[in-house]
Design an enzyme around this catalytic site. Structure first.
Site, mmCIF file in Angstrom:
data_model
loop_
_atom_site.group_PDB
_atom_site.id
_atom_site.type_symbol
_atom_site.label_atom_id
_atom_site.label_comp_id
_atom_site.label_asym_id
_atom_site.label_seq_id
_atom_site.Cartn_x
_atom_site.Cartn_y
_atom_site.Cartn_z
ATOM 1 N N LYS A 127 0.834 -1.194 0.000
ATOM 2 C CA LYS A 127 0.000 0.000 0.000
ATOM 3 C C LYS A 127 0.874 1.252 0.000
ATOM 4 O O LYS A 127 0.726 2.131 -0.852
ATOM 5 C CB LYS A 127 -0.928 -0.007 1.225
ATOM 6 C CG LYS A 127 -2.011 1.037 1.184
ATOM 7 C CD LYS A 127 -1.558 2.320 1.823
ATOM 8 C CE LYS A 127 -2.614 3.395 1.664
ATOM 9 N NZ LYS A 127 -2.142 4.678 2.243
ATOM 10 N N ASP A 145 -5.986 -0.224 0.624
ATOM 11 C CA ASP A 145 -6.062 -0.125 2.074
ATOM 12 C C ASP A 145 -7.404 -0.704 2.532
ATOM 13 O O ASP A 145 -8.121 -1.311 1.746
ATOM 14 C CB ASP A 145 -5.903 1.328 2.523
ATOM 15 C CG ASP A 145 -7.132 2.151 2.190
ATOM 16 O OD1 ASP A 145 -7.861 1.751 1.273
ATOM 17 O OD2 ASP A 145 -7.367 3.170 2.840
#
Length: 219
Positions: A127, A145
DNA sequence: ATCCCGAGGG
DNA sequence: CCCTCTGGAT
């Protein structure tokens, strides 16, 4: 409701993305650092916090520790004091010091512009790496996320939407296959903002949601 | 109360 | 697969 064909789902995904583009006019990165190192550290710090709060500590943090060489040798207590308001300050302080030290040792303090190089650094997952690649280097990526997982699941943008614990890397592959690379970073950003503002984890605001008409999960 | 643009470790 | 790390804003 009859089972949605793949083709219909793809069309719906693009329609819903277009609606999100109208809903969220300015897709600027809230963590706006020209320096890749500072963007990397700020992005690591943003875990489980808001970008706004990160921006309250970064001026002092980067004033004292502007680069990997200085942050890598920082005293733990000094970093802790600066970033305390963020929460997780002890772990995060150790993380970013270790990150800076490793970056200095492995790359001479220069942030690598590759997924492998970034994720090899401590405290950096896919991420964070995708955020840095996209915003610092203009390399297409799709940061996944918790918001992206939740929203893509509710909208059934992915085949495994029933899975309560989907694999982020798999979701990343599945969603990016449906959009051109130049839209990945923007799409992720809008899904995140949409998840925060409307499609909340516990109490989604389906009553005022602009996607409620087409959303298979709308209450 | 609820949430915040995660990652590492057990 | 679970858990933990933490304080502040709303």
């Amino acid at each position: 409701m009859a089972r949605e064909t793949k083709r219909a789902r793809l069309a719906r995904m693009h329609e819903e993305y277009a609606i999100l583009c109208e809903l969220i006019p300015a897709p600027a990165c809230a963590l706006d650092f020209a320096d890749p190192f500072q963007l990397l550290v700020a992005t690591v710090l943003s875990a489980q916090t808001t970008d706004r709060r990160v921006n309250t500590v970064t001026p002092e943090l980067f004033d004292r520790f502007p680069d990997a060489a200085t942050l890598g040798r920082a005293r733990l207590e000094e970093v802790e004091e600066i970033i305390r308001p963020l929460g997780f300050y002890h772990a995060k302080s150790r993380n970013i010091i270790a990150l800076a030290a490793q970056l200095e040792a492995d790359h001479g303090g220069v942030v690598p512009a590759t997924m492998d190089g970034l994720t090899a650094l401590p405290g950096v997952g896919r991420k964070t790496a995708n955020v840095v690649l996209g915003n610092a280097f203009g390399i297409p990526g799709f940061p996944v996320d918790t918001h992206v997982l939740r929203v893509t699941g509710r909208l059934r943008w992915r085949a495994d939407w029933r899975d309560a614990h989907p694999d982020p890397a798999k979701v990343e592959r599945e969603i990016t296959a449906c959009f051109p690379p130049e839209e990945w970073t923007d799409l992720s950003h809008r899904l995140i903002l949409f998840g925060r503002s409307t499609c909340h984890a516990r109490k989604p605001a389906c009553g005022t949601c602009p996607l409620a008409d087409s959303c298979p999960s709308a209450a």
